[in-house]
Motif scaffolding. Structure first.
Motif, short mmCIF file in Angstrom:
data_model
loop_
_atom_site.label_atom_id
_atom_site.label_comp_id
_atom_site.label_asym_id
_atom_site.label_seq_id
_atom_site.Cartn_x
_atom_site.Cartn_y
_atom_site.Cartn_z
N LEU A 111 0.83 -1.21 0.00
CA LEU A 111 0.00 0.00 0.00
C LEU A 111 0.86 1.26 0.00
O LEU A 111 0.60 2.20 -0.77
N ASN A 112 1.88 1.28 0.82
CA ASN A 112 2.60 2.53 1.06
C ASN A 112 3.61 2.90 -0.02
O ASN A 112 3.86 4.08 -0.26
N TYR A 113 4.18 1.86 -0.69
CA TYR A 113 5.24 2.13 -1.67
C TYR A 113 5.09 1.32 -2.95
O TYR A 113 6.01 1.30 -3.75
N ALA A 114 3.95 0.64 -3.13
CA ALA A 114 3.79 -0.27 -4.27
C ALA A 114 4.92 -1.30 -4.27
O ALA A 114 5.41 -1.71 -5.33
N ASP A 115 5.31 -1.72 -3.07
CA ASP A 115 6.46 -2.60 -2.90
C ASP A 115 6.00 -4.06 -2.97
O ASP A 115 5.90 -4.75 -1.96
N GLY A 116 5.72 -4.49 -4.18
CA GLY A 116 5.25 -5.85 -4.39
C GLY A 116 4.82 -6.08 -5.83
O GLY A 116 4.98 -5.20 -6.67
N VAL A 117 4.31 -7.25 -6.08
CA VAL A 117 3.87 -7.63 -7.44
C VAL A 117 2.55 -8.38 -7.33
O VAL A 117 2.10 -8.72 -6.24
N PHE A 118 1.93 -8.61 -8.49
CA PHE A 118 0.72 -9.44 -8.45
C PHE A 118 0.61 -10.28 -9.70
O PHE A 118 1.30 -10.05 -10.69
N GLU A 119 -0.26 -11.27 -9.61
CA GLU A 119 -0.60 -12.13 -10.74
C GLU A 119 -2.12 -12.22 -10.83
O GLU A 119 -2.80 -12.31 -9.80
N THR A 120 -2.63 -12.16 -12.04
CA THR A 120 -4.06 -12.41 -12.26
C THR A 120 -4.18 -13.82 -12.83
O THR A 120 -3.53 -14.15 -13.81
N LEU A 121 -5.00 -14.62 -12.18
CA LEU A 121 -5.08 -16.04 -12.54
C LEU A 121 -6.47 -16.38 -13.08
O LEU A 121 -7.48 -15.87 -12.57
N ALA A 122 -6.51 -17.22 -14.10
CA ALA A 122 -7.79 -17.71 -14.62
C ALA A 122 -8.02 -19.10 -14.04
O ALA A 122 -7.21 -20.00 -14.23
N CYS A 123 -9.12 -19.24 -13.31
CA CYS A 123 -9.37 -20.49 -12.57
C CYS A 123 -10.59 -21.22 -13.14
O CYS A 123 -11.59 -20.59 -13.50
N ASP A 124 -10.48 -22.52 -13.18
CA ASP A 124 -11.60 -23.34 -13.68
C ASP A 124 -11.77 -24.51 -12.72
O ASP A 124 -10.93 -25.41 -12.69
#
Lengths: 276, 276
Positions: free
Chosen positions: A21-34
């Motif tokens: 939140l404070n520094y955008a200190d991270g990453v993410f993944e968007t996953l398609a789930c079935d």
């Protein structure tokens, strides 16, 4: 039914000293789930490892693998179908850019409703908001996504489905939502992402498997706006929409017919074959 | 005693669908507080307005003023002395870059312990991590601070107090913590922040008031690394440290004596005079 967990515990809040939140200190993944299985798990994991490594998380490889394994187990447990987002931050810390020497990375996993089924061609504009350039951060899916937010807002306000995003030199990089492929005959061209952009998992699958298997020669290079506008067909790809044809960019229209549908269909088959 | 509020309610958590966390969709201000009063309130407010406007928040001006007023009231209520951080995000939203049409911006206010009192000169290295360039976002204090985090990590690992940060063309922009001034005779030079960097409130005060009043001619221009390394004195400024002299950048040492102390002292006096 949607769920959201923080570090494996079902909760919809995180501490407000989180460095994501404070520094955008991270990453993410968007996953398609079935039904609890996700597409291209290996590609997502590799990008997650790359992201944490390039953000210099301690034990990036081990941390990414542990978190990814836990996230997959949760998705499987609830047999989720639809999108999911896995966010990994450097965790809590005191004020100041400098990470605490002993960070405890935190993950947030959130499932979302079923994926949209539409495969209709996209009507696009061109964003005035450009990608920020930084060769050291190019390609990773960091939490810092302000340019895409502002580009998406332009699309929204002008009634487009999406917008083409350029770098500051005017080169074509992506759309606000995904990566781009230009098709001319049996030649496929996708923008080089050396200095900005996100290296998408579906882009990789298209480049390395789907397009070559469909008889296309794939090229990665700088792409001018002229090249984009003179392409026969243009495809936008991401985890959620797959490979969708572009119907128009501004006034310019493209072929969005059978060959795009075939790529879309082959991509879906390819993903179905590597569901993990 | 430290406090943390979200939208005026004392709590240490925020919803994990907050767009600040998910997309760095927001800005922040670091405030120096003295018995509930803050320094340079007007400059912080103006930058907050500018940030929300450039991120195209709805009613940016009104929202910034309301939130800033509430934050000041909370800081006054607890008579806080020390640093405080005010974060403003676009609020909660569903998955996707595009902001919901009706956003409810959220703020997080957190007080931290007393400010460090040291005024010792800083020993600096030069970061290999560069600033991302984007003329449309340059100057604002958005939540996307990954470059500074990684630069600060370099400083930490190499035992420096701080590191000089360059743009990708090799121009000097700032340190990981603050803005820079180079002093040569009665000439003060600070890097132009047209394409990257944060336009600091203390930089503004030094440029517009403190340095001119101290007999310096102030210039804003591109700054080469050579120019930095050949300056007589170098100052790093931010809200927390004020104006601190640089003792060295790598092997190069600078005059960090009386004239830096005088600027520091004049800046403190100037801030004391505009506490609100």
């Amino acid at each position: 039914m949607t769920h959201t967990w923080v570090d494996g515990v079902e909760t919809d809040v995180i501490p407000n000293d989180d460095r994501g939140l404070n520094y955008a200190d991270g990453v993410f993944e968007t996953l398609a789930c079935d039904a609890g299985r996700i597409g291209c798990a290996e590609l997502h994991l590799l990008r997650l490892i790359d992201g944490l490594s390039r953000l210099r998380f301690n034990d990036a490889d081990l941390t990414a693998r542990r978190i990814f394994r836990e996230a997959l187990a949760l998705i499987l447990k609830v047999k989720h179908t639809g999108a999911a987002r896995l966010t990994v931050t450097r965790g809590s810390g005191p004020r100041g850019y400098s990470p605490p020497s002993r960070c405890l990375p935190r993950y947030v996993l959130t499932t979302a409703s079923r994926l949209p089924l539409s495969s209709s061609a996209l009507r696009c504009g061109i964003a005035s908001m450009c990608w920020s350039a930084n060769i050291q951060l190019a390609g990773i899916k960091s939490l810092a996504r302000v340019e895409q937010v502002l580009a998406a807002l332009e699309a929204q306000r002008q009634g487009w489905d999406d917008v083409i995003m350029l770098d500051e030199a005017g080169g074509v990089i992506s759309s606000s939502k995904g990566n781009l492929f230009l098709l001319n005959g049996n030649r496929a061209l996708t923008p080089a992402l050396d200095h900005c952009g996100i290296a998408g998992t579906r882009r990789q699958l298209l480049m390395e498997t789907v397009l070559p298997d469909s008889g296309y020669g794939v090229h990665v290079d700088t792409v001018s706006l002229d090249a984009l506008l003179s392409a026969e067909s243009v495809i936008i790809c991401n985890t959620i929409i797959g490979a969708r044809p572009v119907l128009q960019v501004g006034d310019r229209t493209f072929e969005a017919g059978p060959r795009c549908a075939e790529i879309q269909s082959r991509l879906s088959a390819c993903i179905a074959a590597c569901v993990g």
